[in-house]
Design a protein around this motif. Structure first.
Motif, PDB file in Angstrom:
ATOM      1  N   GLN A   1       0.829  -1.201   0.000  1.00  0.00           N
ATOM      2  CA  GLN A   1       0.000   0.000   0.000  1.00  0.00           C
ATOM      3  C   GLN A   1       0.866   1.255   0.000  1.00  0.00           C
ATOM      4  N   VAL A   2       1.947   1.233   0.793  1.00  0.00           N
ATOM      5  CA  VAL A   2       2.848   2.385   0.835  1.00  0.00           C
ATOM      6  C   VAL A   2       3.522   2.575  -0.518  1.00  0.00           C
ATOM      7  N   GLN A   3       3.932   1.477  -1.155  1.00  0.00           N
ATOM      8  CA  GLN A   3       4.624   1.566  -2.437  1.00  0.00           C
ATOM      9  C   GLN A   3       3.723   2.124  -3.538  1.00  0.00           C
ATOM     10  N   ARG A   4       2.421   1.990  -3.387  1.00  0.00           N
ATOM     11  CA  ARG A   4       1.490   2.542  -4.391  1.00  0.00           C
ATOM     12  C   ARG A   4       1.598   4.052  -4.478  1.00  0.00           C
ATOM     13  N   TYR A   5       2.051   4.699  -3.410  1.00  0.00           N
ATOM     14  CA  TYR A   5       2.108   6.160  -3.383  1.00  0.00           C
ATOM     15  C   TYR A   5       3.478   6.703  -3.786  1.00  0.00           C
ATOM     16  N   PHE A   6       4.406   5.817  -4.164  1.00  0.00           N
ATOM     17  CA  PHE A   6       5.683   6.292  -4.665  1.00  0.00           C
ATOM     18  C   PHE A   6       5.467   7.007  -5.998  1.00  0.00           C
ATOM     19  N   PRO A   7       6.183   8.092  -6.253  1.00  0.00           N
ATOM     20  CA  PRO A   7       6.089   8.745  -7.572  1.00  0.00           C
ATOM     21  C   PRO A   7       6.418   7.742  -8.671  1.00  0.00           C
ATOM     22  N   VAL A   8       5.554   7.668  -9.673  1.00  0.00           N
ATOM     23  CA  VAL A   8       5.706   6.655 -10.722  1.00  0.00           C
ATOM     24  C   VAL A   8       7.068   6.767 -11.409  1.00  0.00           C
ATOM     25  N   ARG A   9       7.515   7.976 -11.629  1.00  0.00           N
ATOM     26  CA  ARG A   9       8.766   8.193 -12.339  1.00  0.00           C
ATOM     27  C   ARG A   9       9.964   7.637 -11.567  1.00  0.00           C
ATOM     28  N   HIS A  10       9.893   7.675 -10.229  1.00  0.00           N
ATOM     29  CA  HIS A  10      11.033   7.269  -9.406  1.00  0.00           C
ATOM     30  C   HIS A  10      10.745   6.021  -8.576  1.00  0.00           C
ATOM     31  N   ALA A  11       9.664   5.322  -8.873  1.00  0.00           N
ATOM     32  CA  ALA A  11       9.256   4.189  -8.035  1.00  0.00           C
ATOM     33  C   ALA A  11      10.322   3.104  -7.982  1.00  0.00           C
ATOM     34  N   ASP A  12      10.895   2.757  -9.136  1.00  0.00           N
ATOM     35  CA  ASP A  12      11.892   1.691  -9.160  1.00  0.00           C
ATOM     36  C   ASP A  12      13.134   2.063  -8.351  1.00  0.00           C
ATOM     37  N   ARG A  13      13.544   3.311  -8.464  1.00  0.00           N
ATOM     38  CA  ARG A  13      14.728   3.742  -7.724  1.00  0.00           C
ATOM     39  C   ARG A  13      14.458   3.761  -6.219  1.00  0.00           C
ATOM     40  N   ILE A  14      13.274   4.203  -5.823  1.00  0.00           N
ATOM     41  CA  ILE A  14      12.932   4.230  -4.399  1.00  0.00           C
ATOM     42  C   ILE A  14      12.864   2.816  -3.841  1.00  0.00           C
ATOM     43  N   LYS A  15      12.247   1.895  -4.596  1.00  0.00           N
ATOM     44  CA  LYS A  15      12.160   0.502  -4.142  1.00  0.00           C
ATOM     45  C   LYS A  15      13.554  -0.111  -4.004  1.00  0.00           C
ATOM     46  N   SER A  16      14.426   0.171  -4.949  1.00  0.00           N
ATOM     47  CA  SER A  16      15.793  -0.343  -4.861  1.00  0.00           C
ATOM     48  C   SER A  16      16.516   0.217  -3.638  1.00  0.00           C
ATOM     49  N   LEU A  17      16.290   1.503  -3.379  1.00  0.00           N
ATOM     50  CA  LEU A  17      16.914   2.137  -2.219  1.00  0.00           C
ATOM     51  C   LEU A  17      16.404   1.525  -0.918  1.00  0.00           C
ATOM     52  N   LEU A  18      15.096   1.310  -0.830  1.00  0.00           N
ATOM     53  CA  LEU A  18      14.522   0.702   0.372  1.00  0.00           C
ATOM     54  C   LEU A  18      14.988  -0.740   0.553  1.00  0.00           C
ATOM     55  N   THR A  19      15.170  -1.449  -0.554  1.00  0.00           N
ATOM     56  CA  THR A  19      15.684  -2.816  -0.468  1.00  0.00           C
ATOM     57  C   THR A  19      17.097  -2.830   0.098  1.00  0.00           C
ATOM     58  N   ASP A  20      17.929  -1.891  -0.341  1.00  0.00           N
ATOM     59  CA  ASP A  20      19.288  -1.799   0.195  1.00  0.00           C
ATOM     60  C   ASP A  20      19.264  -1.450   1.683  1.00  0.00           C
ATOM     61  N   MET A  21      18.365  -0.552   2.087  1.00  0.00           N
ATOM     62  CA  MET A  21      18.242  -0.203   3.497  1.00  0.00           C
ATOM     63  C   MET A  21      17.806  -1.408   4.330  1.00  0.00           C
ATOM     64  N   ASP A  22      16.849  -2.149   3.795  1.00  0.00           N
ATOM     65  CA  ASP A  22      16.367  -3.331   4.508  1.00  0.00           C
ATOM     66  C   ASP A  22      17.487  -4.351   4.668  1.00  0.00           C
ATOM     67  N   HIS A  23      18.283  -4.547   3.630  1.00  0.00           N
ATOM     68  CA  HIS A  23      19.387  -5.494   3.700  1.00  0.00           C
ATOM     69  C   HIS A  23      20.400  -5.067   4.754  1.00  0.00           C
ATOM     70  N   ALA A  24      20.701  -3.763   4.803  1.00  0.00           N
ATOM     71  CA  ALA A  24      21.697  -3.271   5.754  1.00  0.00           C
ATOM     72  C   ALA A  24      21.166  -3.255   7.177  1.00  0.00           C
ATOM     73  N   LEU A  25      19.914  -2.823   7.343  1.00  0.00           N
ATOM     74  CA  LEU A  25      19.368  -2.619   8.679  1.00  0.00           C
ATOM     75  C   LEU A  25      18.859  -3.908   9.298  1.00  0.00           C
ATOM     76  N   ALA A  26      17.947  -4.595   8.608  1.00  0.00           N
ATOM     77  CA  ALA A  26      17.318  -5.775   9.191  1.00  0.00           C
ATOM     78  C   ALA A  26      18.341  -6.882   9.420  1.00  0.00           C
ATOM     79  N   GLY A  27      19.220  -7.100   8.436  1.00  0.00           N
ATOM     80  CA  GLY A  27      20.215  -8.144   8.604  1.00  0.00           C
ATOM     81  C   GLY A  27      21.128  -7.866   9.774  1.00  0.00           C
TER      82      GLY A  27
END
Length: 363
Positions: free
Chosen positions: A181-207
């Motif tokens: 639901q949160v990802q639906r509100y990402f700007p369409v133009r930058h959605a892929d870049r934001i998702k990639s950034l959040l994935t990197d954060m999740d890998h660094a933080l959660a792990g």
């Protein structure tokens, strides 16, 4: 419309005053409700950390709400069981150690002066010794009082005990839906870049957080058992402190061994064999952490140079006290991901790759 240093025009995004007002209202609301946020934040953090376990169970055909109930039941059963088993002894040892610590300084001072005399030092270090011992005792006492006060405050909050499991259950059950639901509100133009950034954060933080919690737990058991075998007083609480402080890279280890040796000096005096055993237990724990626990449970998820880690710890303590010290490394890991993304964008931009500007073209 503005221009960069190459003379090209830059169109800055318009920021409506309504968005600024909304941001100010959100900040004000969070500030005013800070007292009731801990159980909600704790529930969300638990759901975030346990989501991979629930996902694996769901992949094996278990319905999401059933997986959520099983995971949270096991988590809280283990957590509450540990608290009920060791809390009375830990609290009593904490209180006894805090009361004893100032006296340990007075006991250790003559021993330190004797060492200086035996070493035939040419300078009078008595005042320096007194100041260092006093500051060390005050710092250790402050940390222990802070940890104990925070722990007792949390344990005595009925809202935390009642609301946190409820928040954790609904957050974990609907975690994937909430993130989608949160990802639906990402700007369409930058959605892929934001998702990639959040994935990197999740890998660094959660792990890092999941792995470091396990490292701290194992080290606490090892230190407590090892120091108990050496006959050291307050072995359980010293092991618990060492395990908790293991979450703080480098600085936590120094404080842990210094506190254990201080207690050992007060208890055994200049018994070099006993002091060696106390230090040996600590050193074996460091070897276990560095060669087995951290490489297998944490790995290189932080991706920060040790100097930046130390800076983050001290900066966190300066800005937010005890909580800042413990949260410094996770926050630094998130900021590191953001900085790397900014630097990648800079290296891919015309600002970095342009060979000449208007002045060079006119020559």
């Amino acid at each position: 419309m503005q221009t960069d240093f190459l003379g090209r025009s830059i169109r800055l995004p318009a920021l409506h005053w309504g968005w600024l007002a909304l941001a100010a209202i959100i900040v004000w609301f969070v500030w005013q409700t800070a007292a009731i946020l801990p159980p909600f934040i704790a529930g969300l953090v638990i759901a975030y950390l346990l989501d991979p376990v629930a996902d694996r169970m769901e992949e094996k055909g278990i319905r999401r709400w059933v997986a959520t109930a099983i995971v949270l039941t096991l988590f809280f059963a283990v957590f509450i069981g540990i608290i009920l088993l060791i809390a009375p002894l830990v609290v009593s040892q904490f209180e006894a150690l805090i009361e004893t610590l100032p006296g340990l300084v007075d006991t250790v001072r003559p021993l330190a002066e004797k060492l200086y005399a035996q070493a035939n030092l040419l300078v009078d270090l008595e005042s320096v010794t007194d100041d260092m011992l006093q500051r060390g005792a005050e710092f250790a006492t402050t940390i222990m009082r802070g940890v104990l006060a925070q722990g007792l405050a949390v344990a005595n909050l009925l809202a935390l005990l009642v609301i946190m499991p409820v928040v954790a259950f609904y957050s974990l059950r609907d975690f994937d839906d909430l993130t989608a639901q949160v990802q639906r509100y990402f700007p369409v133009r930058h959605a892929d870049r934001i998702k990639s950034l959040l994935t990197d954060m999740d890998h660094a933080l959660a792990g890092f957080v999941r792995g470091q919690f396990l490292v701290c737990f194992v080290l606490a058991l090892c230190y407590a058992a090892g120091w108990w075998l050496t006959g050291l007083d307050y072995a359980l609480v010293l092991g618990l402190i060492a395990g908790i402080l293991a979450f703080i890279p480098y600085l936590g280890a120094v404080i842990s061994v210094a506190l254990a040796l201080l207690v050992g000096l007060g208890q055994f005096g200049l018994d070099w064999w006993q002091l060696f055993l106390i230090f040996l237990v600590f050193q074996l724990g460091q070897v276990l952490e560095g060669s087995i626990l951290t490489p297998n449970l944490v790995g290189e998820r932080i991706g920060l140079h040790p100097l930046w880690v130390l800076f983050a710890v001290f900066a966190g303590g300066e800005l937010a006290g005890l909580w800042g010290v413990f949260l410094a490394v996770p926050i630094a890991a998130i900021l590191a991901v953001l900085v790397r993304a900014v630097m990648r964008a800079y290296l891919e931009s015309p600002i970095y790759s342009a060979e000449a500007g208007p002045a060079a073209d006119s020559e």
